[in-house]
Scaffold this active site. Structure first.
Site, short mmCIF file in Angstrom:
data_model
loop_
_atom_site.label_atom_id
_atom_site.label_comp_id
_atom_site.label_asym_id
_atom_site.label_seq_id
_atom_site.Cartn_x
_atom_site.Cartn_y
_atom_site.Cartn_z
N LYS A 187 65.71 16.81 22.15
CA LYS A 187 64.37 16.80 21.54
C LYS A 187 64.48 16.61 20.03
O LYS A 187 63.84 15.74 19.45
CB LYS A 187 63.65 18.12 21.85
CG LYS A 187 62.41 18.37 21.02
CD LYS A 187 61.70 19.64 21.40
CE LYS A 187 62.06 20.86 20.59
NZ LYS A 187 61.58 20.86 19.20
N ASN A 188 65.32 17.43 19.40
CA ASN A 188 65.37 17.44 17.94
C ASN A 188 66.03 16.20 17.36
O ASN A 188 65.95 15.95 16.16
CB ASN A 188 66.06 18.70 17.43
CG ASN A 188 65.18 19.92 17.60
OD1 ASN A 188 64.02 19.80 17.99
ND2 ASN A 188 65.72 21.09 17.32
N CYS A 222 53.62 28.99 11.58
CA CYS A 222 53.77 28.77 13.01
C CYS A 222 54.32 30.02 13.67
O CYS A 222 54.52 31.03 13.00
CB CYS A 222 54.63 27.56 13.31
SG CYS A 222 56.37 27.86 13.16
N ARG A 224 56.43 27.79 7.62
CA ARG A 224 57.26 26.58 7.57
C ARG A 224 56.90 25.77 6.34
O ARG A 224 56.21 24.76 6.39
CB ARG A 224 57.06 25.76 8.85
CG ARG A 224 57.95 26.30 9.96
CD ARG A 224 58.17 25.28 11.00
NE ARG A 224 59.47 25.34 11.59
CZ ARG A 224 59.72 24.98 12.84
NH1 ARG A 224 58.75 24.56 13.61
NH2 ARG A 224 60.94 25.02 13.31
N ASP A 235 67.79 28.49 17.16
CA ASP A 235 67.05 28.18 18.39
C ASP A 235 67.64 28.89 19.61
O ASP A 235 66.97 29.06 20.61
CB ASP A 235 67.03 26.66 18.65
CG ASP A 235 66.08 25.96 17.69
OD1 ASP A 235 65.31 26.63 17.00
OD2 ASP A 235 66.13 24.71 17.64
N ARG A 261 56.91 22.05 26.01
CA ARG A 261 57.04 21.26 24.78
C ARG A 261 58.47 20.75 24.62
O ARG A 261 58.68 19.71 24.01
CB ARG A 261 56.75 22.14 23.55
CG ARG A 261 55.37 22.70 23.50
CD ARG A 261 55.19 23.30 22.14
NE ARG A 261 55.13 22.18 21.22
CZ ARG A 261 54.14 21.94 20.41
NH1 ARG A 261 53.14 22.76 20.36
NH2 ARG A 261 54.16 20.90 19.63
C1 UD1 Z 1 64.66 22.18 12.73
C2 UD1 Z 1 64.52 22.18 14.24
C3 UD1 Z 1 64.31 23.59 14.73
C4 UD1 Z 1 65.39 24.52 14.24
C5 UD1 Z 1 65.55 24.41 12.72
C6 UD1 Z 1 66.73 25.19 12.18
C7 UD1 Z 1 63.52 20.02 14.70
C8 UD1 Z 1 62.35 19.27 15.17
N1 UD1 Z 1 63.38 21.35 14.59
O1 UD1 Z 1 63.44 22.66 12.21
O2 UD1 Z 1 64.31 23.54 16.17
O3 UD1 Z 1 65.06 25.85 14.55
O4 UD1 Z 1 65.75 23.03 12.34
O5 UD1 Z 1 67.89 24.80 12.80
O6 UD1 Z 1 64.58 19.46 14.46
N2 UD1 Z 1 62.46 25.71 4.56
C9 UD1 Z 1 61.88 25.89 3.32
N3 UD1 Z 1 61.32 24.80 2.72
C10 UD1 Z 1 61.34 23.55 3.27
C11 UD1 Z 1 61.94 23.39 4.53
C12 UD1 Z 1 62.51 24.49 5.16
O7 UD1 Z 1 61.84 26.99 2.79
O8 UD1 Z 1 60.82 22.60 2.66
C13 UD1 Z 1 63.08 26.88 5.24
C14 UD1 Z 1 62.34 27.23 6.56
O9 UD1 Z 1 61.23 28.06 6.34
C15 UD1 Z 1 63.43 27.93 7.34
C16 UD1 Z 1 64.69 27.20 6.88
O10 UD1 Z 1 64.38 26.54 5.66
O11 UD1 Z 1 63.51 29.28 6.93
C17 UD1 Z 1 65.22 26.20 7.88
O12 UD1 Z 1 64.23 25.26 8.20
P1 UD1 Z 1 64.58 23.77 8.58
O13 UD1 Z 1 66.05 23.58 8.67
O14 UD1 Z 1 63.81 22.87 7.68
O15 UD1 Z 1 63.96 23.68 10.05
P2 UD1 Z 1 63.11 22.49 10.64
O16 UD1 Z 1 63.67 21.19 10.19
O17 UD1 Z 1 61.67 22.76 10.48
#
Ligand code: UD1
Length: 418
Positions: free
Chosen positions: A22-23, A116, A121, A304, A396
């Site tokens: 998925k990711n 969420c 996020r 995850d 999902r």
């Molecule tokens: C992706 C995965 C999700 C997984 C996560 C961490 C997808 C679609 N989803 O989510 O399943 O749980 O990686 O492995 O691939 N953060 C900030 N600012 C930002 C972006 C992130 O503070 O601009 C923080 C987030 O709140 C969180 C951490 O960074 O605490 C990690 O988030 P991130 O790696 O961005 O996760 P996703 O890409 O949303």
């Protein structure tokens, strides 16, 4: 509200084929916007989040076709640069589309993803990176408008190795003038898959899988066919479902090297595991040993898998500890497990889990995707019947979850709600 009705107590035994990731599919589908050509993707999972992504691509003007695991995306006639707010709310990771839309059209409008189920996020790391690439950002009424005359290659250091931000910035840089260097980049396997896909389409990306990614801007891309990598979290879920039922499983269409942190912890719990080129064999012990897990960016233990692994520890012989370092609200499943007889004490980012011999059936509610999968595997262990409500969350991200589990000996039926 649809629910799983689970009759617990059956050992999982047999063979299961893992679906495409998925990711990995989500950013690759977003990347198809860049080319203006035709993209053929294989091994895409048949899940709700992919449906949402296809809907967004259609709204933007892509012609899309889906036939089982094969998806064809023709992005030659992109007309819109706006991700509709409703779809953005449906799937917060749709922010990943922004980098590809800006890369292709030099402007994009989307709404804030908002909070969420698993925690806030924020997208500050994405937006700061866009700014470094010379993209102007205006925020108004919950909408973000990005625009520029041209994207300029830049050095971007991420405050945290965010998976989504790394992917978004790679996508935005594919057509940039000059070279972009992303440091402290996320190193997840899904980013390597994105790099392989982009390079097959004619992009010049290197370094994925390390913490420094270099993108040399190109002028055009071409048609591409690509097979998406296997879903490492689905694979981990089936291993854990087997562990909590003292089962014996063969998993195929899996990349064992992506599974190292999960396999290593399962071995600590007493599971006997053998890996092949694209398969894993696992025999669970009569009762699991307790262990400690600490979620970290890859190659650390994946967040995850935390709810799912936390669940199997509820029946281990002794006390385990879980520390969640990535998302702050990822213990909602714990309250539901307590209704099933689990002994879990959560304080901030730490959960202390005292193993019980066996869980008890109860009516519980999924609060998010992985938490929902966790409650389902808890139900496989429990005495008597477990009802897991809100399985929409599970659909999902898991293809045929109940069918695959039933093929291994589980007894799950679906009760449709209004
Ligand atoms: C992706 C995965 C999700 C997984 C996560 C961490 C997808 C679609 N989803 O989510 O399943 O749980 O990686 O492995 O691939 N953060 C900030 N600012 C930002 C972006 C992130 O503070 O601009 C923080 C987030 O709140 C969180 C951490 O960074 O605490 C990690 O988030 P991130 O790696 O961005 O996760 P996703 O890409 O949303």
């Amino acid at each position: 509200m649809t629910k799983y009705i689970i009759e617990g107590g059956n050992r999982l035994e047999g063979c299961v084929k893992i679906s495409g990731s998925k990711n990995s599919s989500l950013p690759i589908m977003a990347a198809s916007i860049l080319s203006g050509k035709t993209t053929k993707l294989y091994n895409v999972p048949n899940i709700h989040d992919i449906e949402i992504t296809l809907q967004i691509l259609k709204v933007l003007g892509c012609n899309v076709k889906k036939n089982s695991g094969k998806i064809t995306i023709d992005s030659s006639k992109i007309e819109s640069n706006e991700i509709p707010q409703l779809l953005m709310r449906e799937m917060r990771s749709s922010v990943i589309m922004a980098g590809a839309i800006i890369g292709r059209l030099k402007n994009a409008t989307f709404s804030y993803p908002g909070g969420c189920e698993i925690g806030s996020r924020p997208i500050d790391i994405h937006l700061n990176g866009f700014k470094k690439l010379g993209i102007n950002i205006e925020e108004e009424g919950g909408f973000i408008r990005c625009s520029c005359d041209k994207i300029k290659g830049a050095k971007i250091h991420l405050d945290f190795p965010s998976v989504g931000a790394t992917e978004n910035l790679i996508l935005a840089s594919v057509f940039a003038e000059g070279e972009t260097i992303i440091s402290n980049a996320a190193m997840e396997p899904e980013i390597i898959d994105l790099q392989l896909f982009l390079n097959k389409m004619g992009a010049k990306v290197e370094g994925a899988g390390t913490n420094t990614i270099i993108i040399k801007g190109v002028k055009r891309l071409k048609d591409v066919s690509y097979t998406v990598m296997p879903d490492r979290i689905e694979a981990g879920t089936f291993l854990c479902a087997t562990a909590i039922t003292n089962g014996n499983i063969q998993i195929t269409n899996v990349e064992p090297t992506h599974m190292t942190p999960i396999i290593s912890k399962l071995r600590e719990c007493g599971c006997r595991i053998k890996t092949g080129k694209d398969e894993i064999f696992m025999q669970a012990p009569k009762r699991l040993n307790p262990t400690q897990i600490k979620t970290m960016p890859y190659p650390g233990f994946p967040t995850d898998m935390q709810p799912i692994f936390g669940t199997i520890l509820t029946t281990a012989r002794g006390t385990s500890m879980v520390i969640e370092n990535i998302f702050e609200s990822r213990y909602k499943y714990a309250n539901e497990l307590i209704r099933m007889g689990a002994k879990i004490h959560v304080q901030e980012r730490t959960a202390v889990i005292k193993g019980v011999r066996r869980l008890k059936g109860a009516e519980v509610f999924a609060t998010d995707l992985r938490g929902g999968a966790a409650l389902t595997i808890a139900g496989l262990n429990a005495k008597e019947q477990t009802k897991v409500n809100n399985i929409e969350y599970i659909l999902r991200g898991y293809e045929n979850f109940d069918k695959k589990l039933n093929n291994l000996g589980a007894k799950i039926t679906i009760e449709k709600g209004e």
